[in-house]
Design an enzyme around this catalytic site. Structure first.
Site, mmCIF file in Angstrom:
data_model
loop_
_atom_site.group_PDB
_atom_site.id
_atom_site.type_symbol
_atom_site.label_atom_id
_atom_site.label_comp_id
_atom_site.label_asym_id
_atom_site.label_seq_id
_atom_site.Cartn_x
_atom_site.Cartn_y
_atom_site.Cartn_z
ATOM 1 N N SER A 6 0.857 -1.188 0.000
ATOM 2 C CA SER A 6 0.000 0.000 0.000
ATOM 3 C C SER A 6 0.891 1.235 0.000
ATOM 4 O O SER A 6 1.640 1.453 -0.943
ATOM 5 C CB SER A 6 -0.929 -0.062 1.210
ATOM 6 O OG SER A 6 -1.831 1.000 1.193
ATOM 7 N N HIS A 33 -2.510 -0.987 -3.474
ATOM 8 C CA HIS A 33 -3.605 -0.026 -3.308
ATOM 9 C C HIS A 33 -3.299 1.210 -4.136
ATOM 10 O O HIS A 33 -2.199 1.742 -4.091
ATOM 11 C CB HIS A 33 -3.737 0.379 -1.834
ATOM 12 C CG HIS A 33 -4.189 -0.756 -0.973
ATOM 13 N ND1 HIS A 33 -4.066 -0.749 0.378
ATOM 14 C CD2 HIS A 33 -4.769 -1.940 -1.291
ATOM 15 C CE1 HIS A 33 -4.559 -1.873 0.879
ATOM 16 N NE2 HIS A 33 -4.979 -2.621 -0.117
ATOM 17 N N ASP A 126 -4.718 -4.543 5.528
ATOM 18 C CA ASP A 126 -5.131 -5.431 4.438
ATOM 19 C C ASP A 126 -4.032 -6.490 4.263
ATOM 20 O O ASP A 126 -2.856 -6.193 4.427
ATOM 21 C CB ASP A 126 -5.312 -4.620 3.137
ATOM 22 C CG ASP A 126 -5.970 -5.444 2.036
ATOM 23 O OD1 ASP A 126 -6.446 -6.563 2.324
ATOM 24 O OD2 ASP A 126 -6.014 -4.961 0.887
#
Lengths: 183, 274
Positions: A6, A33, A126
């Site tokens: 991310s 992401h 995540d």
């Protein structure tokens, strides 16, 4: 082999793929992401300029071929089935689409002990469910050493699951990947 | 038998049961995504196994309704991929202008985000009065939602952002009215739209269309089912009609690939030439 990242992930991924060997036989699927409207192709060309293996955004039902790097397209989930990819526009998971968990869990289901996962830098959690699932299915689980990450929240969260095999800096993760890719 | 194999078996039996009892055929849906959707329903029902879900869904039609909703909701936005709508305006609209009457099919319309986007585009291009949009979905509940045109207000920022990037000719807020935390779209946008239940898996072609917009619907199907649906689309398009797919879909590997020419590679616009 699946990779998730991310915050700071693109830079880390760039460093990682730059260290892959030409002729590495792994198929690498990546969920990073990013904004839903991030420009198509920009990420591909950034990574391709560093990576000796061909890099492309995965298309629906693409056959999974060894020695390639596949990116989850912006605003889609990337799922792994035996032998091919699938995409979905189901609701974001933990506010993310692509979701790292979705990629990891489906890869673990499809390839079991032949699968593996890497968590890179990021500022959320995540990937935790995915890492746990991967471990249960017998895949190898690795995390970027939090001390070397731009943001350590995601690596820390993954390590806290207790389902991580190796915590390594990027160059050593690349060495493991190259080792698996030679086998 | 390892546990995961039991799960695969349970999934197959569940899909078979849905087909035999309710006539809904999800057996050729892409396995990874349908498994996730079934799992989500199983968890929300407080059940531990897919066999448990099978039992409930067979004996409780309300549970089937809930499952069907899970299987037919796609989380998309109005003017998703603004470049796509721009390509429709620049490349397809000039073709559509040559027809006295325009029929557009929007299968798998779900809650209608794409249908409203198309309706707005047609209105702004002055084609609304001679166009008819047939918006279809497997699920009557989402069609009802689409017809009502009510969306959460907090989605308007995203829709507006997309509309501006598309290069809309008006002010997006002119198309809806705000009621509390909801936005209701102008019902007159649907004057030339027809909503109807249609199942891409089992229902036949029902008209001839100048344009079929089916984006990110077939990603839920396996290759064999995609091929069948492509055959349905081929038979439902007029000669030189256009098929529009999602950015990550392709007709490359389908049996009708040779019958189309590529109008726009990036936006996945294909014109039927044979």
């Amino acid at each position: 082999m699946v990779v998730g990242g991310s915050w700071g992930g693109l830079d880390a991924l760039g460093q990682l793929v730059a260290l892959l060997e030409e002729g590495c036989s792994l198929a690498l699927a990546v969920a990073l992401h990013r904004a839903a409207d991030s420009p198509e192709g920009a990420m591909v060309s950034y990574l391709q300029s560093r990576c000796p293996l061909p890099v492309a955004e995965a298309e629906d039902k693409d056959a999974i071929q060894p020695g390639r790097v596949y990116l989850a397209p912006a605003d889609y989930h990337l799922l792994v089935e035996p032998g091919r990819f699938a995409l979905s526009i189901d609701a974001p998971v933990h506010h993310s689409r692509p979701s790292i968990d979705v990629l990891f869990e489906t890869a673990a289901d499809a390839y079991e002990e032949a699968s593996g996962a890497v968590i890179l830098t990021g500022a959320n959690d995540d990937g935790c469910r995915g890492i746990r699932h991967m471990k249960r299915r017998g895949g190898v689980t690795m995390v970027q050493d939090p001390c070397t990450a731009v943001r350590r929240e995601m690596p820390d969260a993954a390590i806290a699951t207790g389902a991580v095999d190796k915590v390594l800096p990027l160059d050593q993760i690349a060495a493991v990947l190259n080792g698996l890719g030679r086998a | 038998m390892p546990r995961e194999d039991v799960e695969d078996l349970e999934l197959e039996l569940l899909l078979e049961a849905l087909y035999r009892h309710y006539g809904y055929d999800f057996r050729e849906y892409a396995r990874a995504s349908i498994k996730r959707r079934m799992w989500r329903r199983m968890m929300e029902e407080g059940l531990a196994t897919l066999s448990g879900l099978q039992e409930r869904v067979l004996h409780d039609p309300a549970c089937m309704e809930r499952l069907l909703l899970d299987l037919s909701i796609n989380v998309t936005s109005m003017f998703r991929d603004p470049t796509f709508y721009r390509a429709v305006r620049d490349k397809i609209v000039p073709l559509l202008r040559t027809y006295p009457f325009i029929r557009i099919w929007n299968p798998g319309c779900s809650t209608g985000e794409e249908t409203y986007s198309l309706a707005i585009l047609l209105r702004e291009e002055g084609l609304e009065s001679r166009a008819r949009i047939y918006a279809t979905d497997i699920n009557a509940a989402v069609l009802q939602q689409a017809k009502e045109g009510i969306f959460p207000l907090d989605r308007m920022q995203e829709f507006t952002h997309n509309y501006l990037r598309y290069g809309g000719r008006c002010s997006f807020s002119d198309y809806y009215k705000v009621y509390g935390d909801r936005a209701r779209f102008d019902p007159s946008l649907l004057e030339h739209a027809v909503f109807a239940q249609h199942n891409l898996v089992s229902d036949a072609s029902f008209n001839e269309f100048n344009l079929i917009v089916c984006r990110n619907v077939m990603i839920y199907f396996d290759r064999a089912l995609q091929d069948k649906v492509h055959d349905l689309f081929y038979r439902s398009l007029v000669r030189s009609g256009v098929l529009a797919l999602g950015h990550k879909e392709s007709i490359r590997f389908t049996s009708h690939a040779d019958a189309y020419e590529e109008l726009d590679r990036q936006e996945k616009l294909y014109r039927r030439v044979l």
